[in-house]
Design a protein around this motif. Structure first.
Motif, PDB file in Angstrom:
ATOM      1  N   VAL A 129       4.098 -47.390 107.684  1.00 41.09           N
ATOM      2  CA  VAL A 129       3.436 -48.060 106.565  1.00 41.09           C
ATOM      3  C   VAL A 129       3.687 -49.570 106.623  1.00 41.09           C
TER       4      VAL A 129
ATOM      5  N   TRP B  52       8.848 -42.650 108.248  1.00 43.52           N
ATOM      6  CA  TRP B  52       7.444 -42.914 107.918  1.00 43.52           C
ATOM      7  C   TRP B  52       7.263 -44.296 107.311  1.00 43.52           C
TER       8      TRP B  52
ATOM      9  N   VAL C 152       0.474 -38.769 109.567  1.00 44.15           N
ATOM     10  CA  VAL C 152       1.915 -38.889 109.752  1.00 44.15           C
ATOM     11  C   VAL C 152       2.591 -37.604 109.302  1.00 44.15           C
TER      12      VAL C 152
ATOM     13  N   LEU D  44      -2.202 -42.446 103.952  1.00 40.02           N
ATOM     14  CA  LEU D  44      -1.603 -43.566 104.674  1.00 40.02           C
ATOM     15  C   LEU D  44      -2.281 -44.872 104.292  1.00 40.02           C
TER      16      LEU D  44
ATOM     17  N   TYR E  56      -4.738 -39.495 106.559  1.00 42.63           N
ATOM     18  CA  TYR E  56      -5.178 -40.865 106.816  1.00 42.63           C
ATOM     19  C   TYR E  56      -5.522 -41.583 105.515  1.00 42.63           C
TER      20      TYR E  56
ATOM     21  N   MET F 269       1.462 -37.230 105.509  1.00 41.66           N
ATOM     22  CA  MET F 269       0.464 -38.152 104.973  1.00 41.66           C
ATOM     23  C   MET F 269      -0.850 -37.968 105.712  1.00 41.66           C
TER      24      MET F 269
END
Length: 286
Positions: A97, A93, A42, A63, A60, A58
């Motif tokens: 999430v 973002w 992200v 995240l 992976y 972010m």
């Protein structure tokens, strides 16, 4: 077959072609984390902060950690499998999430555009029997908490209003809800920890791993005194039916999630009903 359309044949064709893989969004996220944990997942910009520097980047792995924390927070608020969560967030973002977190706990994410107002939301939230909704504290000058508060008397299924303050990089860590009188209450932080041997062990990450076990319907982590290590995480595992659930049946999932063995719980208790947890600040006291 329905109205001349063979559903079974269509399903077989889609699976044979590889379009239907029988994998959840959470499965896909976990695969991406395992394959490329340091790859950027992200990159979020905010128009009100300028487009020269991202507001949040972010990987992976990052995240995955944020999703685990958010999933634990949603669980702590009583949200679970089959519950509808309205995601009325801008292109932030936090939306990513929240969507993955909802999928992880088996809830149903329902995206809602921030341009909607009382007229649209009255029908959408009521028709879906929405149990929780995530809204910005403020976006483009609009008071979202005030708007939802005005609708509350017409939405009996709505139990949790979670306010996301997009002004801060760690804003999703707040556990916020709107009480019966319309006040926004911050009940704690999702990033509560147990300190064991000088190492911070995120409570919500432990709970998130335990939730993946098919027989665990709920989990609560509390700290207990330890002479040598200062503190230790002790989970209370809850199961719906059958025999008590020993910790050893959850241990493989702990290793599969990439957690080191010494960070796992050393004590545990199984029960048909988990204790209700107080706010995170008092929860870490031993």
């Amino acid at each position: 077959m329905s109205d001349g359309f063979d559903l079974a044949a269509h399903a077989r064709a889609m699976r044979a072609a590889g379009w239907w893989q029988d994998r959840t969004f959470d499965d896909l996220l976990e695969s991406a984390i395992a394959a490329a944990p340091r790859k950027k997942a992200v990159v979020a910009y905010r128009k009100d902060r300028g487009l020269d520097i991202p507001a949040r980047v972010m990987t992976y792995a990052g995240l995955g950690g944020a999703v685990a924390q958010a999933a634990g927070s949603l669980r702590a608020l009583g949200i679970g499998r089959g519950d509808v969560i309205g995601l009325m967030l801008p292109n932030w973002w936090e939306f990513v999430v929240a969507a993955f977190a909802a999928c992880r706990i088996g809830a149903v994410p329902n995206p809602l555009m921030p341009i909607f107002r009382e007229r649209e939301l009255r029908f959408m939230l009521g028709f879906a029997e929405t149990k929780a909704i995530l809204i910005p504290k403020s976006f483009r000058g609009h008071d979202f908490p005030g708007m939802i508060n005005r609708l509350r008397p017409e939405l009996p299924a709505l139990e949790q209003v979670i306010v996301v303050d997009g002004d801060g990089p760690q804003s999703f860590g707040d556990l916020a809800h709107m009480d019966a009188e319309g006040y926004i209450r911050i009940s704690g932080r999702s990033k509560d920890i147990v300190i064991r041997g000088g190492e911070n062990i995120p409570v919500v990450e432990i709970e998130a791993i335990l939730y993946r076990h098919p027989r665990v319907t709920d989990a609560a982590i509390v700290g207990y005194p330890d002479r040598r290590m200062a503190n230790g995480p002790a989970p209370s595992l809850c199961w719906p039916t059958g025999r008590p659930l020993p910790w050893k049946t959850c241990a493989p999932g702990w290793k599969a999630a990439g957690r080191r063995g010494h960070t796992g719980p050393k004590r545990w208790r199984s029960s048909r009903r988990c204790p209700a947890m107080p706010p995170a600040r008092s929860r870490n006291s031993c």
